[in-house]
Design a protein around this motif. Structure first.
Motif, PDB file in Angstrom:
ATOM      1  N   SER A 126       4.225 -25.026 -30.514  1.00 34.77           N
ATOM      2  CA  SER A 126       5.576 -25.427 -30.949  1.00 34.77           C
ATOM      3  C   SER A 126       6.566 -24.575 -30.171  1.00 34.77           C
ATOM      4  O   SER A 126       6.189 -23.625 -29.488  1.00 34.77           O
ATOM      5  CB  SER A 126       5.746 -25.172 -32.452  1.00 34.77           C
ATOM      6  OG  SER A 126       5.549 -23.799 -32.711  1.00 34.77           O
TER       7      SER A 126
ATOM      8  N   GLY B 143       5.531 -20.827 -29.659  1.00 40.76           N
ATOM      9  CA  GLY B 143       4.860 -20.295 -30.849  1.00 40.76           C
ATOM     10  C   GLY B 143       3.433 -19.906 -30.527  1.00 40.76           C
ATOM     11  O   GLY B 143       3.145 -19.465 -29.399  1.00 40.76           O
TER      12      GLY B 143
ATOM     13  N   GLU C  37       2.765 -30.162 -41.647  1.00 45.45           N
ATOM     14  CA  GLU C  37       1.940 -30.203 -40.427  1.00 45.45           C
ATOM     15  C   GLU C  37       2.165 -31.506 -39.651  1.00 45.45           C
ATOM     16  O   GLU C  37       2.792 -32.441 -40.126  1.00 45.45           O
ATOM     17  CB  GLU C  37       0.454 -30.126 -40.832  1.00 45.45           C
ATOM     18  CG  GLU C  37       0.008 -31.320 -41.634  1.00 45.45           C
ATOM     19  CD  GLU C  37      -1.359 -31.138 -42.293  1.00 45.45           C
ATOM     20  OE1 GLU C  37      -2.013 -30.100 -42.081  1.00 45.45           O
ATOM     21  OE2 GLU C  37      -1.750 -32.038 -43.034  1.00 45.45           O
TER      22      GLU C  37
ATOM     23  N   GLU D 228       5.638 -25.480 -37.661  1.00 47.14           N
ATOM     24  CA  GLU D 228       6.289 -24.152 -37.643  1.00 47.14           C
ATOM     25  C   GLU D 228       7.814 -24.287 -37.633  1.00 47.14           C
ATOM     26  O   GLU D 228       8.528 -23.407 -38.080  1.00 47.14           O
ATOM     27  CB  GLU D 228       5.859 -23.360 -36.387  1.00 47.14           C
ATOM     28  CG  GLU D 228       4.379 -23.111 -36.260  1.00 47.14           C
ATOM     29  CD  GLU D 228       3.836 -22.125 -37.289  1.00 47.14           C
ATOM     30  OE1 GLU D 228       2.609 -22.049 -37.440  1.00 47.14           O
ATOM     31  OE2 GLU D 228       4.666 -21.448 -37.936  1.00 47.14           O
ATOM     32  N   THR D 229       8.294 -25.420 -37.104  1.00 47.56           N
ATOM     33  CA  THR D 229       9.752 -25.570 -36.969  1.00 47.56           C
ATOM     34  C   THR D 229      10.381 -26.017 -38.280  1.00 47.56           C
ATOM     35  O   THR D 229      11.578 -25.875 -38.476  1.00 47.56           O
ATOM     36  CB  THR D 229      10.092 -26.647 -35.909  1.00 47.56           C
ATOM     37  OG1 THR D 229       9.471 -27.880 -36.358  1.00 47.56           O
ATOM     38  CG2 THR D 229       9.560 -26.267 -34.542  1.00 47.56           C
TER      39      THR D 229
END
Ligand SMILES: CCCO[C@@H]1O[C@H](CO)[C@@H](O[C@@H]2O[C@H](CO)[C@H](O)[C@H](OCc3cn(Cc4cccc(C#CCN)c4)nn3)[C@H]2O)[C@H](O)[C@H]1NC(C)=O
Length: 133
Positions: free
Chosen positions: A61, A68, A94, A110-111
């Motif tokens: 990411s 990431g 996810e 993750e964002t």
């Protein structure tokens, strides 16, 4: 960069299908999904032979331009010179990637991105279509 699609509004739960022709002699291609080049929910990088990786899928990411943590997958169902279709579904948690042959890879969101507004294809994949399936 290759083909860029912007101003999309792909909501969580919608399934995106990206289809393209893998070039003969392909070394690497990437499918990027997110908000912009610097805010990527997912960078999906199929490496036939690139950065020291052979037949490895590298997912990552990007947030504010910073990469990431990589996730690597050695199930590599891509062949140069053939048409490939990869499906992506995401939610707050996810991204679920369905590879040719229906193997699935899960990558954490993750964002925290909700909607996908931006998709771009780079490298040795000739874009054919992007559709919601
Ligand atoms: C072991 C210590 C070192 O570790 C390495 O460190 C490298 C640099 O950080 C990482 O590599 C980076 O990995 C990142 C994901 O994480 C990204 O893929 C990024 O590429 C961005 C990028 C995208 N594009 C456009 C494009 C895309 C695909 C095809 C083409 C083409 C073509 C014509 N054949 C062009 N160009 N650059 C890559 O450089 C390695 O994985 C990593 N390896 C490991 C094992 O850890």
């Amino acid at each position: 960069p290759g083909i860029v699609c912007t101003n999309l509004n792909i909501a969580p739960g919608q399934r995106v299908a990206v289809k393209g022709d893998v070039l003969p002699g392909a070394k690497s291609f990437a499918i990027n999904l997110g908000k912009s080049p610097d805010v990527l929910l997912l960078h999906f990088n199929a490496r036939f032979d690139a950065h020291g990786d052979v037949k490895t899928i590298v997912c990552n990411s990007k947030n504010k331009g910073q990469w990431g943590k990589e996730l690597r997958e050695t199930n590599f169902p891509f062949q140069e010179g053939t048409t490939a279709e990869v499906l992506f579904t995401h939610d707050k948690k996810e991204v679920i990637i369905t590879l040719p042959g229906n193997h699935q890879v899960k990558f954490p969101n993750e964002t925290g991105l909700e909607n996908i507004e931006f998709v771009c294809i780079d490298g040795d994949l000739n874009f054919r279509s992007l559709s919601l399936v």
